[in-house]
Design a protein around this motif. Structure first.
Motif, PDB file in Angstrom:
ATOM      1  N   ALA A  49       0.511  -1.102  -0.174  1.00 54.13           N
ATOM      2  CA  ALA A  49       0.052   0.013  -0.240  1.00 54.13           C
ATOM      3  C   ALA A  49       0.487   1.043  -0.092  1.00 54.13           C
ATOM      4  CB  ALA A  49      -0.838   0.150   1.348  1.00 54.13           C
ATOM      5  N   ILE A  50       1.832   0.675   1.151  1.00 50.76           N
ATOM      6  CA  ILE A  50       2.637   2.242   1.146  1.00 50.76           C
ATOM      7  C   ILE A  50       3.412   2.597  -0.573  1.00 50.76           C
ATOM      8  CG2 ILE A  50       4.943   2.795   1.386  1.00 50.76           C
ATOM      9  CD1 ILE A  50       5.064   2.040   4.411  1.00 50.76           C
ATOM     10  N   ASN A  51       3.499   1.902  -1.768  1.00 49.16           N
ATOM     11  CA  ASN A  51       4.288   1.928  -2.617  1.00 49.16           C
ATOM     12  C   ASN A  51       2.963   2.260  -3.588  1.00 49.16           C
ATOM     13  OD1 ASN A  51       6.216   1.137  -2.081  1.00 49.16           O
ATOM     14  ND2 ASN A  51       6.011  -1.860  -2.655  1.00 49.16           N
ATOM     15  N   PHE A  52       1.824   1.673  -3.637  1.00 51.28           N
ATOM     16  CA  PHE A  52       0.895   2.629  -4.387  1.00 51.28           C
ATOM     17  C   PHE A  52       0.316   3.786  -4.138  1.00 51.28           C
ATOM     18  CE2 PHE A  52      -1.093  -2.037  -4.281  1.00 51.28           C
ATOM     19  CZ  PHE A  52      -0.849  -2.500  -5.478  1.00 51.28           C
ATOM     20  N   VAL A  53       0.638   4.283  -3.140  1.00 49.20           N
ATOM     21  CA  VAL A  53       0.218   5.452  -2.071  1.00 49.20           C
ATOM     22  C   VAL A  53       1.437   6.482  -3.506  1.00 49.20           C
ATOM     23  CG1 VAL A  53       0.415   7.323  -0.238  1.00 49.20           C
ATOM     24  CG2 VAL A  53      -0.869   5.120  -0.534  1.00 49.20           C
ATOM     25  N   GLY A  54       2.659   5.745  -3.352  1.00 55.56           N
ATOM     26  CA  GLY A  54       3.932   6.573  -3.427  1.00 55.56           C
ATOM     27  C   GLY A  54       4.579   6.891  -2.386  1.00 55.56           C
ATOM     28  N   ALA A  55       4.537   6.798  -0.944  1.00 61.73           N
ATOM     29  CA  ALA A  55       4.940   7.177   0.518  1.00 61.73           C
ATOM     30  C   ALA A  55       6.238   6.323   1.019  1.00 61.73           C
ATOM     31  CB  ALA A  55       4.177   7.556   0.787  1.00 61.73           C
ATOM     32  N   GLU A  56       6.829   5.922  -0.390  1.00 57.14           N
ATOM     33  CA  GLU A  56       8.069   4.691   0.123  1.00 57.14           C
ATOM     34  C   GLU A  56       9.427   6.125   0.811  1.00 57.14           C
ATOM     35  OE1 GLU A  56       6.550   3.966  -3.665  1.00 57.14           O
ATOM     36  OE2 GLU A  56       6.782   5.261  -2.619  1.00 57.14           O
ATOM     37  N   ASP A  57       9.499   7.369   0.767  1.00 60.99           N
ATOM     38  CA  ASP A  57      10.473   7.872   1.493  1.00 60.99           C
ATOM     39  C   ASP A  57      10.285   8.897   2.441  1.00 60.99           C
ATOM     40  OD1 ASP A  57      12.021   7.323  -0.782  1.00 60.99           O
ATOM     41  OD2 ASP A  57      11.654   9.087  -1.925  1.00 60.99           O
ATOM     42  N   LYS A  58       8.397   8.200   2.308  1.00 64.27           N
ATOM     43  CA  LYS A  58       8.135   8.950   3.840  1.00 64.27           C
ATOM     44  C   LYS A  58       7.628   8.222   4.712  1.00 64.27           C
ATOM     45  CE  LYS A  58       5.771  12.353   0.488  1.00 64.27           C
ATOM     46  NZ  LYS A  58       4.822  13.004   0.059  1.00 64.27           N
ATOM     47  N   LEU A  59       7.593   7.034   4.907  1.00 62.90           N
ATOM     48  CA  LEU A  59       6.856   6.002   5.524  1.00 62.90           C
ATOM     49  C   LEU A  59       7.566   4.880   6.265  1.00 62.90           C
ATOM     50  CD1 LEU A  59       3.084   6.794   5.693  1.00 62.90           C
ATOM     51  CD2 LEU A  59       4.380   7.948   7.618  1.00 62.90           C
ATOM     52  N   GLN A  60       7.761   4.847   7.102  1.00 72.14           N
ATOM     53  CA  GLN A  60       8.616   3.382   7.025  1.00 72.14           C
ATOM     54  C   GLN A  60       7.564   2.237   8.646  1.00 72.14           C
ATOM     55  OE1 GLN A  60      12.503   4.110   8.654  1.00 72.14           O
ATOM     56  NE2 GLN A  60      11.397   3.590  10.791  1.00 72.14           N
ATOM     57  N   ILE A  61       7.689   0.842   8.082  1.00 74.25           N
ATOM     58  CA  ILE A  61       6.942  -0.390   9.060  1.00 74.25           C
ATOM     59  C   ILE A  61       7.705  -0.522   9.689  1.00 74.25           C
ATOM     60  CG2 ILE A  61       5.631  -2.633   8.501  1.00 74.25           C
ATOM     61  CD1 ILE A  61       4.274  -0.883   6.952  1.00 74.25           C
ATOM     62  N   ASN A  62       7.251  -1.009  11.101  1.00 80.90           N
ATOM     63  CA  ASN A  62       7.422  -0.989  12.218  1.00 80.90           C
ATOM     64  C   ASN A  62       6.799  -2.796  12.750  1.00 80.90           C
ATOM     65  OD1 ASN A  62       9.097  -2.051  14.737  1.00 80.90           O
ATOM     66  ND2 ASN A  62       7.835  -0.556  15.497  1.00 80.90           N
ATOM     67  N   THR A  63       7.422  -3.769  12.295  1.00 77.94           N
ATOM     68  CA  THR A  63       6.072  -4.829  12.460  1.00 77.94           C
ATOM     69  C   THR A  63       6.456  -5.290  14.108  1.00 77.94           C
ATOM     70  OG1 THR A  63       6.301  -5.686  10.389  1.00 77.94           O
ATOM     71  CG2 THR A  63       5.727  -7.465  11.370  1.00 77.94           C
ATOM     72  N   ILE A  64       5.497  -5.516  14.421  1.00 77.94           N
ATOM     73  CA  ILE A  64       5.035  -5.420  15.831  1.00 77.94           C
ATOM     74  C   ILE A  64       4.335  -7.083  15.768  1.00 77.94           C
ATOM     75  CG2 ILE A  64       5.786  -3.293  16.626  1.00 77.94           C
ATOM     76  CD1 ILE A  64       3.031  -3.303  17.730  1.00 77.94           C
ATOM     77  N   HIS A  65       4.844  -7.528  17.323  1.00 77.24           N
ATOM     78  CA  HIS A  65       3.975  -8.802  17.589  1.00 77.24           C
ATOM     79  C   HIS A  65       3.792  -8.191  19.341  1.00 77.24           C
ATOM     80  CE1 HIS A  65       5.600 -10.725  14.261  1.00 77.24           C
ATOM     81  NE2 HIS A  65       4.670 -11.013  13.856  1.00 77.24           N
ATOM     82  N   ASP A  66       3.782  -7.504  19.971  1.00 75.61           N
ATOM     83  CA  ASP A  66       3.348  -7.527  21.198  1.00 75.61           C
ATOM     84  C   ASP A  66       3.844  -5.251  21.580  1.00 75.61           C
ATOM     85  OD1 ASP A  66       3.200  -8.364  23.948  1.00 75.61           O
ATOM     86  OD2 ASP A  66       4.034  -6.414  24.108  1.00 75.61           O
TER      87      ASP A  66
END
Length: 350
Positions: A49-66
């Motif tokens: 979704a970040i790629n579709f929106v074109g926000a690769e340089d603006k946001l990053q994902i932090n994957t969590i499980h807790d």
């Protein structure tokens, strides 16, 4: 920052526009000023979704499980990874399918579980497809019914809001013929009470609760139907005895204009479209010249729950999925509303 409410935001049907709307909402600089947002979804879907929106340089994902792993930092999306989807190509973007329905359903029940265990302060939901979740074997007519079952709530109703315009529904996802049969004194009184409580929850001190009629001209003294005489008026009188400023029955063809004009704080509606149409006429604005939506605004709130639940007031928009052009305003509105409700509940010790 630590005093802001934690809101669990479901990313919606992964085959729809929900993930992209979520990304676009995070590009709104105000979100981290009002809450600590946590997205419930699958990492691979949010990355795409970040790629579709074109926000690769603006946001990053932090994957969590807790929850302890969340950063709650600007330009970071903390994704509580469900782990159902590992290959984005498997979800059939833009289509109604069981894989996406199963994922969307699990996002919702995960958010509910986190709220019921007081790990998060409120929940915000993106759109799901009723057909998709039913294909996945989960037989519910919508979010409201899922929340009611998983929170063990018996008395609840749907409220829509756009700015200071609010409506609450006696019935929702049933046929119009069945909706008329559900217009009974006890249910009308129940919704009047929930509507009054909802106004108090957003700091309206003395709510004015209008009650719409069911029939044209409120039945014209029985000429066009007796529901007002037999069910709605007795409910209004009973509400008044409880100290609620219930007004009506009000003719449906004028009550919404009056509410927009400030006569009332909320309108109790007898069926789905009676409340949805005036709300969406205000919040959904289409630009003829540009052939695009200027705004898709408004929120959906489930009243009567032990937890906060606010949702977008639109569908999955499969036709926009993968294009990055879906309108995020309704989700931003929902987050703002959810943050206020969650903070007020906390301040009142609920």
């Amino acid at each position: 920052m630590s005093k802001l409410p934690i809101l669990a935001i479901t990313s919606g049907d992964p085959a729809g526009s929900g993930p992209e709307i979520t990304i676009k909402a995070f590009l709104n600089g105000n979100i981290h000023n009002i809450c600590r947002p946590l997205v419930i979804g699958d990492t691979c879907v949010l990355k795409q979704a970040i790629n579709f929106v074109g926000a690769e340089d603006k946001l990053q994902i932090n994957t969590i499980h807790d929850i302890s792993e969340a950063q709650f930092a600007p330009n970071v999306i903390d994704v509580y990874d469900i782990g159902l989807i590992r290959d984005y190509n498997s979800i059939g973007v833009g289509t109604i399918n069981a894989i996406a329905g199963e994922a969307a359903f699990n996002y919702v029940i995960t958010a509910i579980d986190l709220a019921m265990r007081n790990i998060v302060d409120g929940t915000i939901t993106n759109a799901i497809s009723k057909e998709a979740i039913n294909l996945a074997g989960h037989h519910y007519s919508g979010h409201t019914e899922i929340y009611a079952e998983y929170t063990h709530t018996k008395k609840y109703c749907m409220m829509l809001a756009h700015n200071d315009f609010r409506v609450a529904h006696v019935s929702t996802h049933v046929s119009l013929r069945e909706a008329c049969d559900l217009c009974k004194k006890d249910r009308v009184l129940e919704v009047i009470g929930l509507a009054n409580q909802a106004c108090l929850a957003v700091d309206i001190k003395q709510p004015k609760v209008a009650v719409a009629g069911l029939n044209p001209h409120c039945g014209e003294h029985g000429l066009f139907g007796n529901e007002e005489i037999d069910e709605i008026i007795p409910a209004i009188e009973a509400a008044k005895e409880l100290g609620i400023n219930a007004i009506g029955p009000c003719p449906p063809d004028t009550v919404f204009s009056q509410a927009i004009g400030g006569w009332y704080d909320i309108v109790v509606c007898m069926y789905h479209d009676q409340g949805h149409i005036p709300t969406k006429v205000q919040g959904f604005v289409y630009n003829r010249e540009k052939q695009q939506w200027n705004s898709v605004a408004g929120v959906n709130i489930t009243l009567g729950l032990p937890i906060v639940r606010v949702s977008v007031d639109h569908g999955t928009a499969y036709d926009h999925a993968g294009k990055g052009d879906a309108n995020e305003l309704s989700l931003v509105n929902a987050i703002e509303y959810g943050a206020k409700l969650s903070s007020n509940r906390h301040n009142k010790g609920e």
